[in-house]
Motif scaffolding. Sequence first.
Motif, PDB file in Angstrom:
ATOM      1  N   THR A   1     -84.171 -53.347   3.961  1.00  0.00           N
ATOM      2  CA  THR A   1     -84.778 -53.265   5.292  1.00  0.00           C
ATOM      3  C   THR A   1     -84.505 -54.500   6.123  1.00  0.00           C
ATOM      4  N   ALA A   2     -84.552 -55.732   5.568  1.00  0.00           N
ATOM      5  CA  ALA A   2     -84.466 -56.994   6.308  1.00  0.00           C
ATOM      6  C   ALA A   2     -83.171 -56.997   7.149  1.00  0.00           C
ATOM      7  N   PHE A   3     -83.388 -57.234   8.577  1.00  0.00           N
ATOM      8  CA  PHE A   3     -82.445 -57.410   9.717  1.00  0.00           C
ATOM      9  C   PHE A   3     -81.560 -56.207   9.969  1.00  0.00           C
ATOM     10  N   THR A   4     -81.915 -55.061   9.377  1.00  0.00           N
ATOM     11  CA  THR A   4     -81.187 -53.773   9.431  1.00  0.00           C
ATOM     12  C   THR A   4     -80.989 -53.287  10.870  1.00  0.00           C
ATOM     13  N   ASP A   5     -81.983 -53.359  11.665  1.00  0.00           N
ATOM     14  CA  ASP A   5     -81.886 -52.822  13.028  1.00  0.00           C
ATOM     15  C   ASP A   5     -81.969 -53.928  14.067  1.00  0.00           C
ATOM     16  N   THR A   6     -81.233 -55.010  13.829  1.00  0.00           N
ATOM     17  CA  THR A   6     -81.210 -56.120  14.777  1.00  0.00           C
ATOM     18  C   THR A   6     -80.359 -55.772  15.994  1.00  0.00           C
ATOM     19  N   PRO A   7     -80.536 -56.508  17.115  1.00  0.00           N
ATOM     20  CA  PRO A   7     -79.804 -56.174  18.343  1.00  0.00           C
ATOM     21  C   PRO A   7     -78.296 -56.350  18.205  1.00  0.00           C
ATOM     22  N   LEU A   8     -77.540 -55.589  18.954  1.00  0.00           N
ATOM     23  CA  LEU A   8     -76.088 -55.666  19.093  1.00  0.00           C
ATOM     24  C   LEU A   8     -75.327 -55.339  17.803  1.00  0.00           C
ATOM     25  N   TRP A   9     -75.751 -55.929  16.696  1.00  0.00           N
ATOM     26  CA  TRP A   9     -75.074 -55.658  15.426  1.00  0.00           C
ATOM     27  C   TRP A   9     -76.114 -55.385  14.358  1.00  0.00           C
ATOM     28  N   ASN A  10     -76.000 -54.225  13.736  1.00  0.00           N
ATOM     29  CA  ASN A  10     -76.976 -53.850  12.718  1.00  0.00           C
ATOM     30  C   ASN A  10     -76.261 -53.204  11.541  1.00  0.00           C
ATOM     31  N   ARG A  11     -77.034 -52.754  10.577  1.00  0.00           N
ATOM     32  CA  ARG A  11     -76.436 -52.207   9.359  1.00  0.00           C
ATOM     33  C   ARG A  11     -75.569 -50.986   9.653  1.00  0.00           C
TER      34      ARG A  11
ATOM     35  N   SER B   1     -75.937 -63.349  20.315  1.00  0.00           N
ATOM     36  CA  SER B   1     -76.863 -63.930  21.298  1.00  0.00           C
ATOM     37  C   SER B   1     -76.200 -65.020  22.125  1.00  0.00           C
ATOM     38  N   ALA B   2     -75.072 -65.551  21.664  1.00  0.00           N
ATOM     39  CA  ALA B   2     -74.346 -66.566  22.444  1.00  0.00           C
ATOM     40  C   ALA B   2     -73.848 -66.014  23.773  1.00  0.00           C
ATOM     41  N   LEU B   3     -73.827 -64.677  23.906  1.00  0.00           N
ATOM     42  CA  LEU B   3     -73.443 -64.076  25.190  1.00  0.00           C
ATOM     43  C   LEU B   3     -74.423 -64.461  26.299  1.00  0.00           C
ATOM     44  N   VAL B   4     -75.658 -64.788  25.899  1.00  0.00           N
ATOM     45  CA  VAL B   4     -76.646 -65.265  26.882  1.00  0.00           C
ATOM     46  C   VAL B   4     -76.421 -66.771  27.023  1.00  0.00           C
ATOM     47  N   GLU B   5     -75.403 -67.121  27.776  1.00  0.00           N
ATOM     48  CA  GLU B   5     -74.934 -68.503  27.811  1.00  0.00           C
ATOM     49  C   GLU B   5     -75.950 -69.480  28.366  1.00  0.00           C
ATOM     50  N   GLN B   6     -76.819 -69.013  29.260  1.00  0.00           N
ATOM     51  CA  GLN B   6     -77.758 -69.923  29.901  1.00  0.00           C
ATOM     52  C   GLN B   6     -78.919 -70.318  29.007  1.00  0.00           C
ATOM     53  N   ALA B   7     -79.108 -69.612  27.901  1.00  0.00           N
ATOM     54  CA  ALA B   7     -80.213 -69.930  26.994  1.00  0.00           C
ATOM     55  C   ALA B   7     -79.985 -71.297  26.351  1.00  0.00           C
ATOM     56  N   TRP B   8     -81.085 -72.050  26.186  1.00  0.00           N
ATOM     57  CA  TRP B   8     -80.964 -73.405  25.628  1.00  0.00           C
ATOM     58  C   TRP B   8     -80.348 -73.371  24.241  1.00  0.00           C
ATOM     59  N   VAL B   9     -80.759 -72.408  23.403  1.00  0.00           N
ATOM     60  CA  VAL B   9     -80.245 -72.369  22.042  1.00  0.00           C
ATOM     61  C   VAL B   9     -78.767 -72.006  22.028  1.00  0.00           C
ATOM     62  N   SER B  10     -78.318 -71.181  23.003  1.00  0.00           N
ATOM     63  CA  SER B  10     -76.899 -70.845  23.092  1.00  0.00           C
ATOM     64  C   SER B  10     -76.086 -72.057  23.501  1.00  0.00           C
ATOM     65  N   ARG B  11     -76.621 -72.827  24.455  1.00  0.00           N
ATOM     66  CA  ARG B  11     -75.916 -74.043  24.880  1.00  0.00           C
ATOM     67  C   ARG B  11     -75.848 -75.055  23.740  1.00  0.00           C
ATOM     68  N   ARG B  12     -76.922 -75.119  22.954  1.00  0.00           N
ATOM     69  CA  ARG B  12     -76.939 -76.030  21.803  1.00  0.00           C
ATOM     70  C   ARG B  12     -75.922 -75.590  20.752  1.00  0.00           C
TER      71      ARG B  12
END
Length: 253
Positions: free
Chosen positions: A138-148, A227-238
């Motif tokens: 079950t863990a991370f099976t239906d995560t966004p953009l890429w899933n099982r 999630s790096a596609l959301v370039e403006q996010a602080w964690v993506s920039r990091r």
Amino acid sequence: MEDVVTYAFDPELAAALAVMPSIDLTDLPTARTMLSEAIAALHTPDTTGVQVRDELVPGPDGDVRLRVYTPDRPIAPASVYSVHGGGFIVGDLDGDHARNLVMARELGVVVVSVDYRLAPEHPYPAPLEDCYAGLVWTAFTDTPLWNRSNAIISWDAYLGPGRRGTPDVPMYAAPARATDLTGLPPAYVSAMQFDPLRDEDIAYAQALLLAGVPVELHVFPGTFHGSALVEQAWVSRRESAEAITVLRRALDL
């Protein structure tokens, strides 16, 4: 004369209790049948807004059956893992079916229910191991953009039908199959927290370390695959800045 104990049950529950069958657990086959019939009589499952499917996943002693409830309108990349009651000796997937439908629809998240083996035919640790096998699947099976589901399509397209998960997959197609990583170049492994590939990334980095290969491993919290596609996010920039720093040093720039 025996004392009669009375309980202050909720009136509606007390009325229902009066027509519920008395189940004798000394006769388990009959008890299991009676329980299933009682649940079927009490509940009318409403599948509106929820897609239901059964999955067979690898377990310690063969396949474990799971029932997956996917809402038509998911609200969050989360899930509820449902383990039915019954003292490990009675109960099945149908027992919580109606309740799981409600949870999936009302919460807007995937619900996964496990059909674990029952005692005494399968004593401890069999039921627990089945539950754990289902949880791992079950863990991370239906995560966004890429899933099982997407990963299965990808692997089958890449490897060819029928090869996924078999001994016929070469290590060059799936590096996790390699048993000796000695001599590989230094690696930087960047993994996302809510990515179905995360654990494989970490395991590969650990295997490289055991082989004496210099490795930098970073798991970015709160991220998902792509999630790096959301370039403006602080964690993506990091994440981007760190990759550039690592490559600059590797290239001696």
